[in-house]
Scaffold this motif. Structure first.
Motif, mmCIF file in Angstrom:
data_model
loop_
_atom_site.group_PDB
_atom_site.id
_atom_site.type_symbol
_atom_site.label_atom_id
_atom_site.label_comp_id
_atom_site.label_asym_id
_atom_site.label_seq_id
_atom_site.Cartn_x
_atom_site.Cartn_y
_atom_site.Cartn_z
ATOM 1 N N GLN A 1 54.095 41.078 32.965
ATOM 2 C CA GLN A 1 53.470 40.548 34.188
ATOM 3 C C GLN A 1 52.145 41.253 34.458
ATOM 4 N N GLN A 2 52.133 42.557 34.273
ATOM 5 C CA GLN A 2 50.912 43.326 34.495
ATOM 6 C C GLN A 2 49.834 42.906 33.490
ATOM 7 N N ILE A 3 50.223 42.673 32.252
ATOM 8 C CA ILE A 3 49.263 42.233 31.228
ATOM 9 C C ILE A 3 48.680 40.873 31.598
ATOM 10 N N LYS A 4 49.525 39.957 32.056
ATOM 11 C CA LYS A 4 49.034 38.633 32.463
ATOM 12 C C LYS A 4 48.033 38.758 33.608
ATOM 13 N N HIS A 5 48.375 39.590 34.593
ATOM 14 C CA HIS A 5 47.487 39.787 35.741
ATOM 15 C C HIS A 5 46.165 40.406 35.300
ATOM 16 N N MET A 6 46.245 41.428 34.470
ATOM 17 C CA MET A 6 45.030 42.111 34.023
ATOM 18 C C MET A 6 44.176 41.202 33.131
ATOM 19 N N THR A 7 44.802 40.369 32.317
ATOM 20 C CA THR A 7 44.057 39.432 31.476
ATOM 21 C C THR A 7 43.332 38.406 32.341
ATOM 22 N N ALA A 8 44.017 37.897 33.352
ATOM 23 C CA ALA A 8 43.372 36.946 34.263
ATOM 24 C C ALA A 8 42.206 37.609 34.989
ATOM 25 N N LEU A 9 42.389 38.833 35.426
ATOM 26 C CA LEU A 9 41.321 39.558 36.106
ATOM 27 C C LEU A 9 40.138 39.788 35.164
ATOM 28 N N SER A 10 40.421 40.186 33.944
ATOM 29 C CA SER A 10 39.372 40.408 32.956
ATOM 30 C C SER A 10 38.587 39.123 32.696
ATOM 31 N N ASN A 11 39.304 38.018 32.526
ATOM 32 C CA ASN A 11 38.639 36.737 32.285
ATOM 33 C C ASN A 11 37.771 36.336 33.472
ATOM 34 N N ALA A 12 38.273 36.544 34.679
ATOM 35 C CA ALA A 12 37.508 36.195 35.876
ATOM 36 C C ALA A 12 36.250 37.051 35.980
ATOM 37 N N LEU A 13 36.378 38.340 35.712
ATOM 38 C CA LEU A 13 35.213 39.226 35.769
ATOM 39 C C LEU A 13 34.167 38.833 34.727
ATOM 40 N N ARG A 14 34.622 38.475 33.539
ATOM 41 C CA ARG A 14 33.671 38.028 32.511
ATOM 42 C C ARG A 14 32.965 36.753 32.952
ATOM 43 N N HIS A 15 33.713 35.848 33.569
ATOM 44 C CA HIS A 15 33.092 34.614 34.059
ATOM 45 C C HIS A 15 32.025 34.940 35.108
ATOM 46 N N VAL A 16 32.375 35.789 36.048
ATOM 47 C CA VAL A 16 31.435 36.138 37.113
ATOM 48 C C VAL A 16 30.205 36.834 36.529
ATOM 49 N N ALA A 17 30.421 37.710 35.549
ATOM 50 C CA ALA A 17 29.294 38.417 34.927
ATOM 51 C C ALA A 17 28.352 37.447 34.218
ATOM 52 N N ASP A 18 28.900 36.375 33.654
ATOM 53 C CA ASP A 18 28.101 35.409 32.895
ATOM 54 C C ASP A 18 27.769 34.153 33.689
ATOM 55 N N CYS A 19 28.204 34.077 34.943
ATOM 56 C CA CYS A 19 28.033 32.866 35.749
ATOM 57 C C CYS A 19 26.543 32.538 35.913
ATOM 58 N N PRO A 20 26.168 31.268 35.676
ATOM 59 C CA PRO A 20 24.762 30.885 35.801
ATOM 60 C C PRO A 20 24.322 30.638 37.247
ATOM 61 N N ALA A 21 25.245 30.754 38.204
ATOM 62 C CA ALA A 21 24.877 30.523 39.605
ATOM 63 C C ALA A 21 23.813 31.539 40.023
ATOM 64 N N PRO A 22 22.884 31.120 40.896
ATOM 65 C CA PRO A 22 21.804 32.019 41.328
ATOM 66 C C PRO A 22 22.317 33.304 41.999
ATOM 67 N N SER A 23 23.415 33.240 42.724
ATOM 68 C CA SER A 23 23.996 34.440 43.328
ATOM 69 C C SER A 23 25.511 34.336 43.202
ATOM 70 N N HIS A 24 26.162 35.481 43.297
ATOM 71 C CA HIS A 24 27.615 35.473 43.159
ATOM 72 C C HIS A 24 28.284 34.652 44.262
ATOM 73 N N MET A 25 27.705 34.637 45.446
ATOM 74 C CA MET A 25 28.321 33.882 46.538
ATOM 75 C C MET A 25 28.183 32.373 46.351
ATOM 76 N N GLU A 26 27.430 31.952 45.358
ATOM 77 C CA GLU A 26 27.342 30.528 45.030
ATOM 78 C C GLU A 26 28.272 30.172 43.873
ATOM 79 N N CYS A 27 28.916 31.173 43.305
ATOM 80 C CA CYS A 27 29.854 30.966 42.199
ATOM 81 C C CYS A 27 31.241 30.704 42.780
ATOM 82 N N GLN A 28 31.784 29.551 42.492
ATOM 83 C CA GLN A 28 33.090 29.183 43.034
ATOM 84 C C GLN A 28 34.207 30.110 42.528
#
Length: 136
Positions: A91-118
C-alpha cells in the motif's frame, strides 16, 4: 567453537559496539562470555543481526523483532504478521508511486503556473483532506 569478539562483530556488521551492547541488554542477542573486557559471541549472532536489520528495514520495532526469535536465538517468524507487513508495504509503495508520478507531472506541466495545472490543484486538495489542520 571459535567465538567472535564484539569488535569483530561490529566490524563485520557495521553496527557500533554500543548498539550490540544495547541489543544484548534488551535480549535480542546474547554474548557467551568475555575475553578480558571484550564480549564474545557465537558466529550465529551475525545471522541474528542480519535478521534484525531486515526486520527494521521492513518497519518492525525492536520489540516486534524480539518476539520473532525462539529458543537459542533461532528465527520463529510469525507468517501472518509478515503477510500483514508486506500488505502494508504494498500500500505504501502504491501511494509513493502515485505521489512520484504526480510530482513528475507537476514538474513537467506545460501550464504557465502551478495553480493553472489541474493535477497540481487536485494534489493540493487531496493533501488538504489527508492532513486537516490540527486544533489547538
Amino acid at each position: 567453537m571459535k567465538f567472535l569478539d564484539i569488535g569483530t562483530v561490529s566490524e563485520q556488521t557495521g553496527l557500533p559496539s554500543s548498539t550490540l551492547r544495547y541489543y544484548e541488554e534488551i535480549g535480542l542477542i546474547e554474548s557467551v562470555g568475555r575475553n578480558g573486557l571484550r564480549r564474545q559471541y557465537e558466529p550465529r549472532v551475525l545471522t541474528q543481526l542480519s535478521l534484525i536489520a531486515l526486520g527494521k528495514s521492513a518497519g518492525f520495532s525492536l520489540e516486534d523483532i524480539a518476539r520473532m526469535f525462539g529458543p537459542e536465538g533461532q528465527p520463529d517468524l510469525p507468517r501472518d504478521e509478515l503477510h500483514a507487513r508486506a500488505d502494508a508495504l504494498d500500500q505504501q509503495i502504491k501511494h509513493m508511486t502515485a505521489l512520484s508520478n504526480a510530482l513528475r507531472h507537476v514538474a513537467d506541466c506545460p501550464a504557465p503556473s502551478h495553480m493553472e495545472c489541474q493535477t497540481f490543484k487536485r494534489m493540493v486538495r487531496i493533501a488538504g483532506k489527508r492532513n486537516p489542520a490540527r486544533k489547538t
